[in-house]
Design a protein around this motif. Structure first.
Motif, PDB file in Angstrom:
ATOM      1  N   ARG A   9       5.410 -12.069  -0.024  1.00 53.37           N
ATOM      2  CA  ARG A   9       5.736 -11.671  -1.396  1.00 53.37           C
ATOM      3  C   ARG A   9       4.476 -11.387  -2.202  1.00 53.37           C
ATOM      4  N   VAL A  10       3.467 -12.265  -2.060  1.00 58.13           N
ATOM      5  CA  VAL A  10       2.205 -12.079  -2.780  1.00 58.13           C
ATOM      6  C   VAL A  10       1.522 -10.796  -2.330  1.00 58.13           C
ATOM      7  N   VAL A  11       1.517 -10.543  -1.033  1.00 57.68           N
ATOM      8  CA  VAL A  11       0.875  -9.335  -0.507  1.00 57.68           C
ATOM      9  C   VAL A  11       1.555  -8.083  -1.064  1.00 57.68           C
ATOM     10  N   GLN A  12       2.890  -8.064  -1.041  1.00 56.70           N
ATOM     11  CA  GLN A  12       3.616  -6.896  -1.542  1.00 56.70           C
ATOM     12  C   GLN A  12       3.399  -6.732  -3.043  1.00 56.70           C
ATOM     13  N   GLU A  13       3.365  -7.840  -3.764  1.00 57.10           N
ATOM     14  CA  GLU A  13       3.153  -7.800  -5.212  1.00 57.10           C
ATOM     15  C   GLU A  13       1.789  -7.228  -5.551  1.00 57.10           C
ATOM     16  N   GLN A  14       0.758  -7.654  -4.816  1.00 60.97           N
ATOM     17  CA  GLN A  14      -0.586  -7.120  -5.072  1.00 60.97           C
ATOM     18  C   GLN A  14      -0.675  -5.643  -4.704  1.00 60.97           C
ATOM     19  N   TRP A  15      -0.020  -5.231  -3.622  1.00 62.52           N
ATOM     20  CA  TRP A  15      -0.048  -3.809  -3.260  1.00 62.52           C
ATOM     21  C   TRP A  15       0.662  -2.969  -4.331  1.00 62.52           C
ATOM     22  N   ASP A  16       1.796  -3.462  -4.834  1.00 63.10           N
ATOM     23  CA  ASP A  16       2.492  -2.742  -5.906  1.00 63.10           C
ATOM     24  C   ASP A  16       1.601  -2.622  -7.142  1.00 63.10           C
ATOM     25  N   GLY A  17       0.807  -3.669  -7.420  1.00 68.75           N
ATOM     26  CA  GLY A  17      -0.126  -3.617  -8.541  1.00 68.75           C
ATOM     27  C   GLY A  17      -1.206  -2.565  -8.328  1.00 68.75           C
ATOM     28  N   ILE A  18      -1.659  -2.414  -7.079  1.00 67.53           N
ATOM     29  CA  ILE A  18      -2.667  -1.390  -6.765  1.00 67.53           C
ATOM     30  C   ILE A  18      -2.084   0.000  -7.010  1.00 67.53           C
ATOM     31  N   VAL A  19      -0.870   0.233  -6.522  1.00 66.92           N
ATOM     32  CA  VAL A  19      -0.232   1.542  -6.696  1.00 66.92           C
ATOM     33  C   VAL A  19      -0.037   1.843  -8.185  1.00 66.92           C
ATOM     34  N   ALA A  20       0.431   0.835  -8.954  1.00 65.47           N
ATOM     35  CA  ALA A  20       0.661   1.042 -10.391  1.00 65.47           C
ATOM     36  C   ALA A  20      -0.647   1.352 -11.120  1.00 65.47           C
ATOM     37  N   ALA A  21      -1.737   0.662 -10.761  1.00 63.78           N
ATOM     38  CA  ALA A  21      -3.019   0.871 -11.438  1.00 63.78           C
ATOM     39  C   ALA A  21      -3.597   2.242 -11.142  1.00 63.78           C
ATOM     40  N   LEU A  22      -3.322   2.765  -9.964  1.00 62.96           N
ATOM     41  CA  LEU A  22      -3.901   4.047  -9.551  1.00 62.96           C
ATOM     42  C   LEU A  22      -2.883   5.176  -9.615  1.00 62.96           C
ATOM     43  N   THR A  23      -1.889   5.033 -10.466  1.00 65.97           N
ATOM     44  CA  THR A  23      -0.905   6.084 -10.696  1.00 65.97           C
ATOM     45  C   THR A  23      -1.015   6.531 -12.147  1.00 65.97           C
ATOM     46  N   ASN A  24      -1.113   7.831 -12.355  1.00 63.91           N
ATOM     47  CA  ASN A  24      -1.199   8.371 -13.708  1.00 63.91           C
ATOM     48  C   ASN A  24       0.123   8.141 -14.424  1.00 63.91           C
ATOM     49  N   GLU A  25       0.088   7.329 -15.482  1.00 62.68           N
ATOM     50  CA  GLU A  25       1.321   6.965 -16.175  1.00 62.68           C
ATOM     51  C   GLU A  25       1.974   8.157 -16.850  1.00 62.68           C
ATOM     52  N   GLU A  26       1.157   9.093 -17.339  1.00 59.63           N
ATOM     53  CA  GLU A  26       1.706  10.233 -18.076  1.00 59.63           C
ATOM     54  C   GLU A  26       2.405  11.216 -17.152  1.00 59.63           C
ATOM     55  N   HIS A  27       1.785  11.502 -15.999  1.00 58.49           N
ATOM     56  CA  HIS A  27       2.336  12.515 -15.097  1.00 58.49           C
ATOM     57  C   HIS A  27       2.993  11.908 -13.866  1.00 58.49           C
ATOM     58  N   GLY A  28       2.747  10.606 -13.630  1.00 64.44           N
ATOM     59  CA  GLY A  28       3.327   9.973 -12.450  1.00 64.44           C
ATOM     60  C   GLY A  28       2.620  10.336 -11.164  1.00 64.44           C
ATOM     61  N   ASP A  29       1.447  10.960 -11.250  1.00 58.70           N
ATOM     62  CA  ASP A  29       0.719  11.382 -10.049  1.00 58.70           C
ATOM     63  C   ASP A  29       0.112  10.179  -9.345  1.00 58.70           C
ATOM     64  N   ASP A  30       0.292  10.139  -8.037  1.00 65.57           N
ATOM     65  CA  ASP A  30      -0.302   9.085  -7.221  1.00 65.57           C
ATOM     66  C   ASP A  30      -1.780   9.414  -7.002  1.00 65.57           C
ATOM     67  N   GLN A  31      -2.671   8.449  -7.264  1.00 68.22           N
ATOM     68  CA  GLN A  31      -4.106   8.704  -7.170  1.00 68.22           C
ATOM     69  C   GLN A  31      -4.779   7.756  -6.185  1.00 68.22           C
ATOM     70  N   ILE A  32      -4.187   7.591  -5.027  1.00 60.85           N
ATOM     71  CA  ILE A  32      -4.830   6.815  -3.958  1.00 60.85           C
ATOM     72  C   ILE A  32      -5.150   7.792  -2.837  1.00 60.85           C
ATOM     73  N   PRO A  33      -6.404   8.145  -2.636  1.00 58.98           N
ATOM     74  CA  PRO A  33      -7.567   7.749  -3.453  1.00 58.98           C
ATOM     75  C   PRO A  33      -7.582   8.510  -4.784  1.00 58.98           C
ATOM     76  N   GLY A  34      -8.331   7.994  -5.719  1.00 63.74           N
ATOM     77  CA  GLY A  34      -8.433   8.667  -7.001  1.00 63.74           C
ATOM     78  C   GLY A  34      -9.166   7.811  -8.001  1.00 63.74           C
ATOM     79  N   PRO A  35      -9.468   8.361  -9.179  1.00 63.14           N
ATOM     80  CA  PRO A  35     -10.239   7.636 -10.186  1.00 63.14           C
ATOM     81  C   PRO A  35      -9.434   6.534 -10.859  1.00 63.14           C
ATOM     82  N   ILE A  36     -10.153   5.540 -11.336  1.00 66.92           N
ATOM     83  CA  ILE A  36      -9.534   4.489 -12.143  1.00 66.92           C
ATOM     84  C   ILE A  36      -9.480   5.014 -13.577  1.00 66.92           C
ATOM     85  N   GLU A  37      -8.296   5.150 -14.125  1.00 67.16           N
ATOM     86  CA  GLU A  37      -8.151   5.739 -15.458  1.00 67.16           C
ATOM     87  C   GLU A  37      -8.200   4.641 -16.523  1.00 67.16           C
ATOM     88  N   TRP A  38      -9.434   4.249 -16.881  1.00 66.29           N
ATOM     89  CA  TRP A  38      -9.620   3.261 -17.943  1.00 66.29           C
ATOM     90  C   TRP A  38      -9.129   3.836 -19.265  1.00 66.29           C
TER      91      TRP A  38
END
Length: 487
Positions: free
Chosen positions: A359-388
């Motif tokens: 559960r912890v592993v899946q939760e952390q992976w979901d957090g990685i995907v959410a952090a590296l996904t453009n919230e405005e366009h929904g574009d997946d950015q793995i690999p990609g820039p960290i949008e601070w």
């Protein structure tokens, strides 16, 4: 009988004025002076509150009990009690002048708080300083008159909600309105009785007649114009300002951990501040200078650092960058980082993974995907820039150069950004308004010593050396010219 009615009408006509005066006084309030301290009669804590917010609050905590860019101000009079009152006035008006004169208390403060330079306030009058001191004392002690007691847990520099006199004012206003209608009806009835007594005809006004009378409509239109104008001007002044803005970032980066506990210099990460207009957001390779070696954080373990690794394709287990990472299938990328998280979880939990570990592993992976996904366009950015998320944002027509202030002006980052080394999550500390910048330029002494940029100002150097000039402010070298910021 007629005389009695006349007297009653006369009194009734006078009652509304008294009630209006009483209610208006209650709404507006009268500044009260504290009996504590050697405050003169013209010291007013209400005036002091306004002066403190405009002049002092950007560097000193509003609770008067906490240190910020400057020291906590509670008890300041006691700390200066060994010296004449005028010495405290002189310190507030020109702190650097007091230091250069060798005043013992001024030198002690400089030894503790230097190189942070206190803003000078040469225009403050004695009564205004006493009003500020009265306000500080009232807030610090919580007694003696109007004082803004604030929530100590709220981040410094962020405006707190006003304590609840609003409902009192609303209640008083409602009472005033009700009384106005009641008294209007009483007066109308008494005038009717007077007219009947005199044998005259009198048509009593209905409630509709009263509400639609030209006088009331004119008053309401006037009130609407005044209120609308005030609201428009007030909103226009604050347009675009976002003091206290604190967005959620894609990675939980703690400035208190990096800058505070680990003493990492601001310009190590924001290296553009000393050489360009922008301070720049650190690239991921700056993070990797440390985090190739430090792969687990002390607070969030692998959860946050793995986001950096996934954004640039670094395999922390193999300790190398992944070849052809951009073409790698998502399933393989997911497996690499899930395995890394799982291995560390197993080490931390005696080799056991189980359902909770998965559960912890899946939760952390979901957090990685959410952090590296453009919230405005929904574009997946793995690999990609960290949008601070950008926090500090000046208006487009205002020019600000970090290098001018950091490399030339020798300003500390905390001068504008506040106690960044204490912030778990960064927020905008200063108002960044035009008036705030101009006040700083008017009062901040120029750092001539060991600063070759200013060698061209030979006249000022000579005057300083001869003792005919104590300091040179930014204003005197063109710091408040419109073109300096509105280029």
């Amino acid at each position: 009988m007629t005389a009695a009615y006349s007297t009653l009408v006369h009194l009734a006509l006078r009652i509304p004025r008294a009630i209006y005066v009483a209610v208006v006084v209650s709404l507006v309030g009268v500044g009260t002076l504290s009996a504590q301290g050697p405050y003169p009669d013209d010291a007013d804590a209400t005036v002091g509150s306004t002066l403190f917010r405009n002049q002092c609050a950007s560097c000193h905590a509003k609770s008067m009990k906490d240190n910020l860019t400057g020291p906590a101000l509670g008890g300041v009079e006691e700390r200066w009690s060994d010296y004449p009152r005028q010495d405290l006035y002189a310190w507030i008006r020109n702190s650097q002048g007091m230091i250069s004169q060798g005043h013992p208390r001024a030198k002690a403060l400089w030894a503790e708080w230097g190189p942070t330079v206190m803003t000078n306030f040469p225009a403050l009058k004695d009564a205004e300083i006493e009003s500020i001191l009265l306000y500080i004392n009232n807030t610090y002690t919580g007694v003696g008159g109007p004082g803004e007691l604030v929530d100590d847990k709220k981040p410094a520099g962020v405006e707190t909600e006003a304590s609840s006199n609003v409902w009192l004012y609303v209640g008083l206003l409602a009472i005033l309105i009700v009384l106005s209608f009641v008294l209007a009806r009483v007066i109308a009835n008494m005038r009717y009785m007077q007219a009947v007594s005199d044998g005259r005809e009198y048509k009593r006004k209905t409630l509709v007649d009263t509400l639609t009378s030209p006088a009331l409509i004119a008053f309401l239109v006037f009130a609407a114009i005044v209120l609308g104008g005030y609201t428009t001007v007030n909103k226009a002044i604050t347009l675009g300002r976002q003091q206290g803005y604190q967005p959620t970032q894609p990675i939980k980066f703690s400035h208190s951990l990096h800058s505070g506990e680990n003493k990492i210099a601001c310009q190590y990460c924001h290296d553009g501040a000393r050489r360009s207009k922008h301070s720049v957001i650190p690239a991921a390779n700056t993070c990797m200078n440390c985090h190739k070696a430090i792969k687990k954080g002390p607070r969030w373990g692998t959860a946050e650092l793995t986001k950096i690794y996934a954004s640039i394709g670094y395999d922390p287990k193999a300790d190398k960058y992944i070849d052809n990472y951009e073409e790698m299938p998502r399933a393989e990328i997911e497996q690499i980082y899930k395995q890394w998280i799982m291995d560390n979880y197993a080490v931390d939990n005696g080799g056991l993974v189980g359902v909770e570990g998965e559960r912890v592993v899946q939760e952390q992976w979901d957090g990685i995907v959410a952090a590296l996904t453009n919230e405005e366009h929904g574009d997946d950015q793995i690999p990609g820039p960290i949008e601070w998320q950008r926090i500090h944002n000046l208006a487009d027509h205002a020019y600000f150069n970090h290098a001018q202030h950091v490399a030339v002006g020798k300003l500390e980052c905390q001068t504008c950004h506040g106690p960044i080394q204490e912030m778990e999550e960064v927020y905008q500390y200063s108002p960044l308004s035009m008036g705030w910048c101009i006040n700083c330029h008017r009062q901040t002494p120029v750092q001539f010593e060991e600063n070759p940029y200013y060698k061209s100002y030979e006249q000022y150097h000579n005057e300083l050396n001869a003792g005919t000039r104590q300091q040179v402010t930014v204003e005197e070298i063109g710091g408040i010219e419109c073109q300096k910021c509105h280029y």
